[in-house]
Design an enzyme around this catalytic site. Structure first.
Site, PDB file in Angstrom:
ATOM      1  N   PRO A 157      78.976  21.087  65.275  1.00  0.00           N
ATOM      2  CA  PRO A 157      78.524  22.413  65.708  1.00  0.00           C
ATOM      3  C   PRO A 157      77.957  22.354  67.124  1.00  0.00           C
ATOM      4  O   PRO A 157      77.136  21.488  67.438  1.00  0.00           O
ATOM      5  CB  PRO A 157      77.439  22.760  64.687  1.00  0.00           C
ATOM      6  CG  PRO A 157      77.801  21.968  63.470  1.00  0.00           C
ATOM      7  CD  PRO A 157      78.369  20.685  63.999  1.00  0.00           C
ATOM      8  N   GLU A 158      78.430  23.258  67.974  1.00  0.00           N
ATOM      9  CA  GLU A 158      77.958  23.321  69.354  1.00  0.00           C
ATOM     10  C   GLU A 158      77.043  24.530  69.504  1.00  0.00           C
ATOM     11  O   GLU A 158      76.653  25.152  68.514  1.00  0.00           O
ATOM     12  CB  GLU A 158      79.162  23.365  70.296  1.00  0.00           C
ATOM     13  CG  GLU A 158      80.070  22.141  70.137  1.00  0.00           C
ATOM     14  CD  GLU A 158      81.317  22.198  70.997  1.00  0.00           C
ATOM     15  OE1 GLU A 158      81.308  22.860  72.061  1.00  0.00           O
ATOM     16  OE2 GLU A 158      82.328  21.571  70.610  1.00  0.00           O
ATOM     17  N   LYS A 165      71.664  21.935  70.805  1.00  0.00           N
ATOM     18  CA  LYS A 165      72.218  21.933  69.455  1.00  0.00           C
ATOM     19  C   LYS A 165      71.146  21.729  68.390  1.00  0.00           C
ATOM     20  O   LYS A 165      71.468  21.505  67.218  1.00  0.00           O
ATOM     21  CB  LYS A 165      73.283  20.836  69.341  1.00  0.00           C
ATOM     22  CG  LYS A 165      74.434  20.992  70.336  1.00  0.00           C
ATOM     23  CD  LYS A 165      75.389  19.807  70.265  1.00  0.00           C
ATOM     24  CE  LYS A 165      76.437  19.877  71.370  1.00  0.00           C
ATOM     25  NZ  LYS A 165      77.355  18.719  71.327  1.00  0.00           N
ATOM     26  N   HIS A 183      77.143  17.272  48.020  1.00  0.00           N
ATOM     27  CA  HIS A 183      76.695  16.887  49.354  1.00  0.00           C
ATOM     28  C   HIS A 183      75.390  17.569  49.775  1.00  0.00           C
ATOM     29  O   HIS A 183      75.059  17.594  50.958  1.00  0.00           O
ATOM     30  CB  HIS A 183      77.797  17.184  50.368  1.00  0.00           C
ATOM     31  CG  HIS A 183      79.086  16.475  50.059  1.00  0.00           C
ATOM     32  ND1 HIS A 183      79.204  15.104  50.096  1.00  0.00           N
ATOM     33  CD2 HIS A 183      80.301  16.953  49.679  1.00  0.00           C
ATOM     34  CE1 HIS A 183      80.440  14.757  49.765  1.00  0.00           C
ATOM     35  NE2 HIS A 183      81.119  15.857  49.504  1.00  0.00           N
ATOM     36  N   ARG A 215      79.125  14.430  55.742  1.00  0.00           N
ATOM     37  CA  ARG A 215      79.108  13.094  56.347  1.00  0.00           C
ATOM     38  C   ARG A 215      77.692  12.529  56.508  1.00  0.00           C
ATOM     39  O   ARG A 215      77.522  11.391  56.903  1.00  0.00           O
ATOM     40  CB  ARG A 215      79.836  13.122  57.689  1.00  0.00           C
ATOM     41  CG  ARG A 215      81.296  13.531  57.557  1.00  0.00           C
ATOM     42  CD  ARG A 215      82.064  13.391  58.853  1.00  0.00           C
ATOM     43  NE  ARG A 215      82.210  11.994  59.245  1.00  0.00           N
ATOM     44  CZ  ARG A 215      82.838  11.607  60.349  1.00  0.00           C
ATOM     45  NH1 ARG A 215      83.365  12.525  61.163  1.00  0.00           N
ATOM     46  NH2 ARG A 215      82.930  10.329  60.656  1.00  0.00           N
ATOM     47  N   ARG A 237      78.811  12.618  92.033  1.00  0.00           N
ATOM     48  CA  ARG A 237      79.346  12.032  90.799  1.00  0.00           C
ATOM     49  C   ARG A 237      80.868  11.926  90.837  1.00  0.00           C
ATOM     50  O   ARG A 237      81.558  12.899  91.098  1.00  0.00           O
ATOM     51  CB  ARG A 237      78.902  12.850  89.590  1.00  0.00           C
ATOM     52  CG  ARG A 237      77.390  12.771  89.360  1.00  0.00           C
ATOM     53  CD  ARG A 237      77.015  13.540  88.119  1.00  0.00           C
ATOM     54  NE  ARG A 237      75.587  13.492  87.888  1.00  0.00           N
ATOM     55  CZ  ARG A 237      74.995  12.799  86.918  1.00  0.00           C
ATOM     56  NH1 ARG A 237      75.727  12.082  86.106  1.00  0.00           N
ATOM     57  NH2 ARG A 237      73.691  12.824  86.769  1.00  0.00           N
ATOM     58  N   ARG A 269      87.039  11.694  74.417  1.00  0.00           N
ATOM     59  CA  ARG A 269      87.204  12.952  73.676  1.00  0.00           C
ATOM     60  C   ARG A 269      88.569  13.567  73.958  1.00  0.00           C
ATOM     61  O   ARG A 269      89.030  13.584  75.107  1.00  0.00           O
ATOM     62  CB  ARG A 269      86.113  13.961  74.067  1.00  0.00           C
ATOM     63  CG  ARG A 269      84.697  13.454  73.920  1.00  0.00           C
ATOM     64  CD  ARG A 269      84.354  13.081  72.482  1.00  0.00           C
ATOM     65  NE  ARG A 269      84.496  14.201  71.576  1.00  0.00           N
ATOM     66  CZ  ARG A 269      83.539  15.117  71.375  1.00  0.00           C
ATOM     67  NH1 ARG A 269      82.384  15.041  72.036  1.00  0.00           N
ATOM     68  NH2 ARG A 269      83.728  16.089  70.510  1.00  0.00           N
TER      69      ARG A 269
END
Length: 293
Positions: free
Chosen positions: A2-3, A60, A110, A129, A174, A283
């Site tokens: 979840p973002e 988050k 769960h 998880r 950067r 990613r």
């Protein structure tokens, strides 16, 4: 994972559904979910007789401000609550979500944490998880100091501090890709893989570009794209590709509206070229080679 939009969707649901929710009982079904205090008994005792007074979000993380309630017969609405009881902080990680239950439904396989009020209404935390974590930070301690990841977060995308000047400052030297920069929570809080890809597509910027090569006008466009994409997703209840659910158990609908994320091999909605996928910073990254330069 979840973002920001998913966590904000959960925050809004908690704020609306748990109005005047006073914790009477806490059941820890998996000890590892409790990150702090180290003893689950202290976690349970700390939360009991606490009002979930106000829900906030930082990146988050979900943060509930707690008020100590000694009188069970207290009347609402509450005008003055002086006795603070610290904070309940939650990170959903990969697969965590909350469900509000107003009956005696048995916990699923769960279920990790169960929180009840005196009417036996239940706020249930479910996590397949089991990477999600909770902290009870007692009054007098700082969540930012106890939780390392929370204290190191960059500015919120919706804040005044997040603008093209800030972006120029943090990326000017950067060499990392702009995609990797957007995923860095110390630079900007709450953006993950989905919204980095979607924001870069909206801004027309290749995810492979070295951050220091992004020009001022592109940074302005990128900042606006990030904000617009996040707002659009929040308005759709976030994104569900696997486990995310809102407080009512409903899926988020933004996944049906993505332009590049999980659309590998499909036609770009703008130019018709095929969407490609490649890994950046470990990613999976989705982009249109024609629209993003």
């Amino acid at each position: 994972m979840p973002e920001l939009p998913e966590v904000e969707t959960v925050r809004r649901g908690l704020e609306q559904k748990l109005n005047n929710f006073i914790i009477k009982k806490v059941e820890v079904c998996r000890n590892s979910t409790v990150a702090f205090p180290t003893e689950k008994e202290e976690f349970i005792k700390g939360l009991q007789n606490s009002l979930l007074y106000k829900w906030d979000r930082r990146g988050k993380y979900l943060i509930a401000e707690l008020k100590k309630i000694e009188n069970e017969n207290i009347k609402f609405p509450l005008k003055k609550l002086r006795q603070n009881n610290g904070f309940l902080v939650v990170h959903l990680r990969m697969t965590g979500y909350f469900k509000f239950i107003d009956n005696s439904t048995q916990p699923c396989k769960h279920t990790r944490i169960r929180v009840f009020d005196k009417k036996n209404n239940e706020l249930r935390y479910i996590d397949v998880r089991s990477f999600g974590q909770m902290w009870w930070i007692k009054e007098g301690l700082s969540p930012n100091k106890i939780i390392k990841g929370l204290g190191s977060l960059g500015p919120e995308p919706f804040s005044k501090n997040f603008d093209e000047k800030y972006l120029k400052k943090v990326i000017s030297k950067r060499k990392k890709s702009i995609k990797a920069i957007l995923l860095d929570q110390t630079i900007v809080a709450g953006i993950g893989n989905i919204y980095a890809d979607e924001s870069l597509y909206s801004a027309g910027i290749s995810p492979f570009r070295a951050a220091k090569t992004i020009k001022k006008n592109e940074l302005i466009n990128l900042k606006e794209s990030i904000v617009n994409v996040l707002k659009k997703s929040i308005g759709s209840g976030g994104t569900t590709f696997s486990d995310f659910r809102d407080l009512e158990g409903e899926n988020g609908n933004f996944g049906l509206q993505t332009n590049v994320y999980r659309r590998t091999g499909k036609e770009c909605r703008k130019c018709g070229n095929l969407i490609e996928k490649q890994k950046i910073a470990g990613r999976s990254t989705h982009w249109c080679p024609n629209c993003q330069k």
